[in-house]
Design a protein around this motif. Structure first.
Motif, PDB file in Angstrom:
ATOM      1  N   TYR A 203      10.774   5.783  -1.792  1.00 31.42           N
ATOM      2  CA  TYR A 203      10.150   4.478  -1.575  1.00 31.42           C
ATOM      3  C   TYR A 203       9.174   4.087  -2.681  1.00 31.42           C
ATOM      4  CZ  TYR A 203      11.704   5.115   3.247  1.00 31.42           C
ATOM      5  OH  TYR A 203      12.462   5.321   4.361  1.00 31.42           O
ATOM      6  N   TYR A 204       8.981   2.776  -2.791  1.00 32.64           N
ATOM      7  CA  TYR A 204       7.838   2.202  -3.491  1.00 32.64           C
ATOM      8  C   TYR A 204       6.994   1.566  -2.396  1.00 32.64           C
ATOM      9  CZ  TYR A 204       9.935   2.497  -8.160  1.00 32.64           C
ATOM     10  OH  TYR A 204      10.463   2.939  -9.335  1.00 32.64           O
ATOM     11  N   LYS A 205       5.696   1.690  -2.493  1.00 34.84           N
ATOM     12  CA  LYS A 205       4.801   1.102  -1.503  1.00 34.84           C
ATOM     13  C   LYS A 205       3.728   0.325  -2.254  1.00 34.84           C
ATOM     14  CE  LYS A 205       1.506   2.731   1.865  1.00 34.84           C
ATOM     15  NZ  LYS A 205       1.057   3.886   2.625  1.00 34.84           N
ATOM     16  N   LEU A 206       3.628  -0.964  -1.955  1.00 36.85           N
ATOM     17  CA  LEU A 206       2.639  -1.823  -2.599  1.00 36.85           C
ATOM     18  C   LEU A 206       1.593  -2.224  -1.568  1.00 36.85           C
ATOM     19  CD1 LEU A 206       5.023  -4.201  -4.580  1.00 36.85           C
ATOM     20  CD2 LEU A 206       4.068  -2.002  -5.299  1.00 36.85           C
ATOM     21  N   THR A 207       0.337  -1.992  -1.879  1.00 34.73           N
ATOM     22  CA  THR A 207      -0.748  -2.366  -0.988  1.00 34.73           C
ATOM     23  C   THR A 207      -1.356  -3.664  -1.494  1.00 34.73           C
ATOM     24  OG1 THR A 207      -1.185  -0.043  -0.491  1.00 34.73           O
ATOM     25  CG2 THR A 207      -2.939  -1.631   0.030  1.00 34.73           C
ATOM     26  N   MET A 208      -1.337  -4.656  -0.602  1.00 34.71           N
ATOM     27  CA  MET A 208      -1.900  -5.960  -0.899  1.00 34.71           C
ATOM     28  C   MET A 208      -3.247  -6.067  -0.180  1.00 34.71           C
ATOM     29  SD  MET A 208       1.012  -6.506  -2.259  1.00 34.71           S
ATOM     30  CE  MET A 208       1.488  -8.147  -2.676  1.00 34.71           C
ATOM     31  N   PHE A 209      -3.878  -7.237  -0.279  1.00 33.39           N
ATOM     32  CA  PHE A 209      -5.152  -7.442   0.406  1.00 33.39           C
ATOM     33  C   PHE A 209      -5.004  -7.266   1.911  1.00 33.39           C
ATOM     34  CE2 PHE A 209      -8.237 -10.293   2.482  1.00 33.39           C
ATOM     35  CZ  PHE A 209      -9.399  -9.642   2.108  1.00 33.39           C
ATOM     36  N   ASP A 210      -3.945  -7.849   2.496  1.00 41.39           N
ATOM     37  CA  ASP A 210      -3.826  -7.836   3.944  1.00 41.39           C
ATOM     38  C   ASP A 210      -2.480  -7.329   4.472  1.00 41.39           C
ATOM     39  OD1 ASP A 210      -2.311  -9.942   3.105  1.00 41.39           O
ATOM     40  OD2 ASP A 210      -3.272 -11.448   4.354  1.00 41.39           O
ATOM     41  N   THR A 211      -1.690  -6.687   3.625  1.00 38.14           N
ATOM     42  CA  THR A 211      -0.416  -6.142   4.083  1.00 38.14           C
ATOM     43  C   THR A 211       0.053  -5.033   3.144  1.00 38.14           C
ATOM     44  OG1 THR A 211       1.776  -6.729   4.937  1.00 38.14           O
ATOM     45  CG2 THR A 211       1.131  -7.733   2.840  1.00 38.14           C
ATOM     46  N   VAL A 212       1.109  -4.379   3.541  1.00 41.37           N
ATOM     47  CA  VAL A 212       1.738  -3.341   2.719  1.00 41.37           C
ATOM     48  C   VAL A 212       3.229  -3.656   2.658  1.00 41.37           C
ATOM     49  CG1 VAL A 212       2.285  -0.883   2.536  1.00 41.37           C
ATOM     50  CG2 VAL A 212       0.036  -1.592   3.375  1.00 41.37           C
ATOM     51  N   ILE A 213       3.774  -3.660   1.463  1.00 43.44           N
ATOM     52  CA  ILE A 213       5.200  -3.911   1.271  1.00 43.44           C
ATOM     53  C   ILE A 213       5.854  -2.586   0.882  1.00 43.44           C
ATOM     54  CG2 ILE A 213       6.920  -5.082  -0.157  1.00 43.44           C
ATOM     55  CD1 ILE A 213       4.901  -7.371  -0.483  1.00 43.44           C
ATOM     56  N   THR A 214       6.962  -2.271   1.532  1.00 41.21           N
ATOM     57  CA  THR A 214       7.696  -1.041   1.245  1.00 41.21           C
ATOM     58  C   THR A 214       9.090  -1.398   0.744  1.00 41.21           C
ATOM     59  OG1 THR A 214       6.480   0.094   2.990  1.00 41.21           O
ATOM     60  CG2 THR A 214       8.477   1.168   2.195  1.00 41.21           C
ATOM     61  N   TYR A 215       9.507  -0.694  -0.300  1.00 43.69           N
ATOM     62  CA  TYR A 215      10.827  -0.899  -0.896  1.00 43.69           C
ATOM     63  C   TYR A 215      11.594   0.415  -0.790  1.00 43.69           C
ATOM     64  CZ  TYR A 215      14.347  -1.657  -4.549  1.00 43.69           C
ATOM     65  OH  TYR A 215      15.525  -1.767  -5.249  1.00 43.69           O
ATOM     66  N   ASP A 216      12.722   0.396  -0.091  1.00 43.08           N
ATOM     67  CA  ASP A 216      13.566   1.575   0.059  1.00 43.08           C
ATOM     68  C   ASP A 216      14.471   1.669  -1.168  1.00 43.08           C
ATOM     69  OD1 ASP A 216      15.888   3.209   0.708  1.00 43.08           O
ATOM     70  OD2 ASP A 216      15.211   3.120   2.789  1.00 43.08           O
ATOM     71  N   ILE A 217      14.340   2.712  -1.942  1.00 52.90           N
ATOM     72  CA  ILE A 217      15.099   2.867  -3.190  1.00 52.90           C
ATOM     73  C   ILE A 217      16.600   2.945  -2.918  1.00 52.90           C
ATOM     74  CG2 ILE A 217      15.521   4.403  -5.159  1.00 52.90           C
ATOM     75  CD1 ILE A 217      12.482   5.076  -5.044  1.00 52.90           C
ATOM     76  N   ALA A 218      17.005   3.663  -1.885  1.00 57.56           N
ATOM     77  CA  ALA A 218      18.434   3.850  -1.600  1.00 57.56           C
ATOM     78  C   ALA A 218      19.131   2.552  -1.192  1.00 57.56           C
ATOM     79  CB  ALA A 218      18.624   4.905  -0.514  1.00 57.56           C
TER      80      ALA A 218
END
Length: 154
Positions: A121-136
């Motif tokens: 995964y890639y995980k991006l932390t924003m001010f008010d949320t977290v976005i996750t990207y599944d590599i597969a």
């Protein structure tokens, strides 16, 4: 009295010379790939501290800037802006194209405070949320998302 002050002056000079010889630029300790990475994406920020990890990776704290964690192959694992947003060029160069395109489409490329990645995964932390990207799968998710539709299709 003059002799004592001269001895004292020489002793203080000796201490300054020893201290000067001991204080080296921390950035000189960095592996070359890590040094290039920090210079490219965070120009002008000096290295505050450098810590070698037992697994061969390292943690670099930049002066007035982010903390970066690298693995034993000098690839970034985590970049924490420590309250500051991360540079867009960093995300453009280092994130999968579809994840960066999603950030652009949702106008969030200027709102990422922390990036993490592992093999899955890639995980991006924003001010008010977290976005996750599944590599597969390339699937993008975030808390509260309607899972019946793909975030990448917005």
């Amino acid at each position: 009295m003059k002799k004592i002050s001269n001895i004292l002056l020489l002793a203080m000079l000796g201490v300054l010379v020893v201290l000067g010889a001991c204080s080296s630029d921390v950035s000189e300790e960095l592996p070359s790939a890590v040094s290039r990475f920090t210079t490219e994406y965070f120009p002008g920020l000096g290295v505050k501290s450098y810590q070698q990890l037992k697994d061969g990776g390292c943690i670099v704290q930049l002066s007035g800037g982010p903390t970066l964690t690298f693995d034993s192959d000098d690839r970034w694992l985590e970049i924490d802006g420590n309250g500051s947003v991360l540079p867009q060029v960093l995300m453009y160069d280092q994130l999968p194209p579809s994840l960066y395109e999603y950030l652009q489409a949702t106008e969030q490329q200027t709102e990422v405070y922390e990036m993490k990645r592992d093999r899955y995964y890639y995980k991006l932390t924003m001010f008010d949320t977290v976005i996750t990207y599944d590599i597969a799968t390339g699937k993008i998710t975030y808390p509260g998302m309607d899972t019946s539709s793909s975030a990448g299709s917005h």
